[in-house]
Design an enzyme around this catalytic site. Structure first.
Site, short mmCIF file in Angstrom:
data_model
loop_
_atom_site.label_atom_id
_atom_site.label_comp_id
_atom_site.label_asym_id
_atom_site.label_seq_id
_atom_site.Cartn_x
_atom_site.Cartn_y
_atom_site.Cartn_z
N ARG A 289 0.83 -1.21 0.00
CA ARG A 289 0.00 0.00 0.00
C ARG A 289 0.86 1.25 0.00
O ARG A 289 1.79 1.34 0.80
CB ARG A 289 -0.86 0.01 1.28
CG ARG A 289 -2.30 -0.14 1.04
CD ARG A 289 -3.13 -0.14 2.28
NE ARG A 289 -2.77 0.66 3.43
CZ ARG A 289 -3.64 1.15 4.29
NH1 ARG A 289 -4.94 0.96 4.10
NH2 ARG A 289 -3.27 1.82 5.34
N THR B 185 -1.52 7.38 -0.63
CA THR B 185 -2.82 7.17 -1.29
C THR B 185 -3.57 5.95 -0.77
O THR B 185 -4.76 5.79 -1.04
CB THR B 185 -2.63 6.97 -2.80
OG1 THR B 185 -1.89 5.74 -2.99
CG2 THR B 185 -1.86 8.12 -3.43
N ASP C 284 0.00 -1.48 12.49
CA ASP C 284 0.56 -1.99 11.24
C ASP C 284 0.96 -3.45 11.45
O ASP C 284 1.94 -3.75 12.14
CB ASP C 284 1.78 -1.14 10.83
CG ASP C 284 2.27 -1.51 9.44
OD1 ASP C 284 2.52 -2.73 9.20
OD2 ASP C 284 2.39 -0.62 8.59
N ASP D 205 4.58 -4.57 10.38
CA ASP D 205 5.61 -4.07 11.30
C ASP D 205 5.57 -4.82 12.63
O ASP D 205 6.60 -5.14 13.21
CB ASP D 205 5.41 -2.57 11.54
CG ASP D 205 5.93 -1.73 10.38
OD1 ASP D 205 6.65 -2.28 9.52
OD2 ASP D 205 5.59 -0.54 10.32
#
Ligand code: PRP
Ligand code: URA
Length: 206
Positions: free
Chosen positions: A101, A105, A197, A200
């Protein structure tokens, strides 16, 4: 169609995996365990065939899985769900789709794809912990269908109404199974409350 798997054992593990204090080792273990529970539900309707098995006492009528199953993790966070689903179906084949991703955006771009031919005729199970805007999942389904897959299921850990609606609009034939359907996306298109995330947190890259 989507289904949230609400078993208390999953909800308990969700509470732990969401916790910002959970480190990457425990996060990985919880992702594996939650995946097993959600996939257990997602696989309940797969085709089986009868076989005779000789026990020490007699012949038992048994049922074994009678489908080609291809698990498709979306790189990279989806790999954190691979051990969980393969422990349920050790004979599954594995395809990989690389999508990332864009930070600004939130649109996904593809960088890798390698599929076993059994996606044609078999069941493809896309795994990715986060179904946020749905852009990555829709792109993954597009790629699988372009290669001939026609029975696709999505398994995620956390999703939200926007993501579910996006996948349903683009691919109404695809069923989605999730452990949690959270309330919304924030301005950065992260699921809130979510778990942050996932890539991560799985790999300690934050
Ligand atoms: C995350 C996540 C999904 C995607 C979800 O991956 O694992 O693939 O974002 O967002 P969407 O539904 O809005 O498309 P990311 O692109 O951060 O890559 P990573 O797994 O390599 O960290
Ligand atoms: N990707 C993640 O890892 N988490 C989100 O909440 C959204 C996208």
């Amino acid at each position: 169609m989507y289904q949230q798997v609400t078993h208390p054992c999953i909800q308990h593990k969700l509470a732990l995996i969401r916790d910002a204090g959970t480190d990457h080792k425990m996060f990985r273990e919880l992702a594996t365990e939650i995946t097993m529970f959600v996939c257990y539900e997602a696989l309940k309707n797969i085709r089986v065939r009868e076989v005779d098995v000789e026990t020490p006492l007699a012949v038992a009528k048994c049922r074994v899985i009678d489908e080609h199953i291809v698990v498709v993790p979306i790189l990279r966070a989806g790999v954190g769900m691979l051990d969980g689903i393969l422990s349920l179906i050790p004979s599954a084949r594995v395809g990989f789709i690389g999508l990332e991703r864009d930070e600004e955006t939130a649109r996904p771009s593809a960088y890798y794809a390698k599929m076993p031919p059994q996606i044609r005729g078999g069941i493809s199970i896309i795994v990715d912990p986060m179904l946020a805007t749905g852009g990555s999942t829709v792109a993954a389904i597009d790629m699988l269908k372009a290669q001939g897959a026609n029975r696709i299921v999505v398994v995620c850990i956390v999703t939200c109404p926007e993501g579910l609606a996006a996948v349903e609009a683009a691919h109404p034939d695809v069923s989605i199974y999730a452990a949690a359907v959270d309330s919304m996306l924030n301005e950065r298109k992260y699921i809130v409350p979510g778990l942050g995330d996932a890539g991560d947190r799985l790999y300690g890259t934050a």
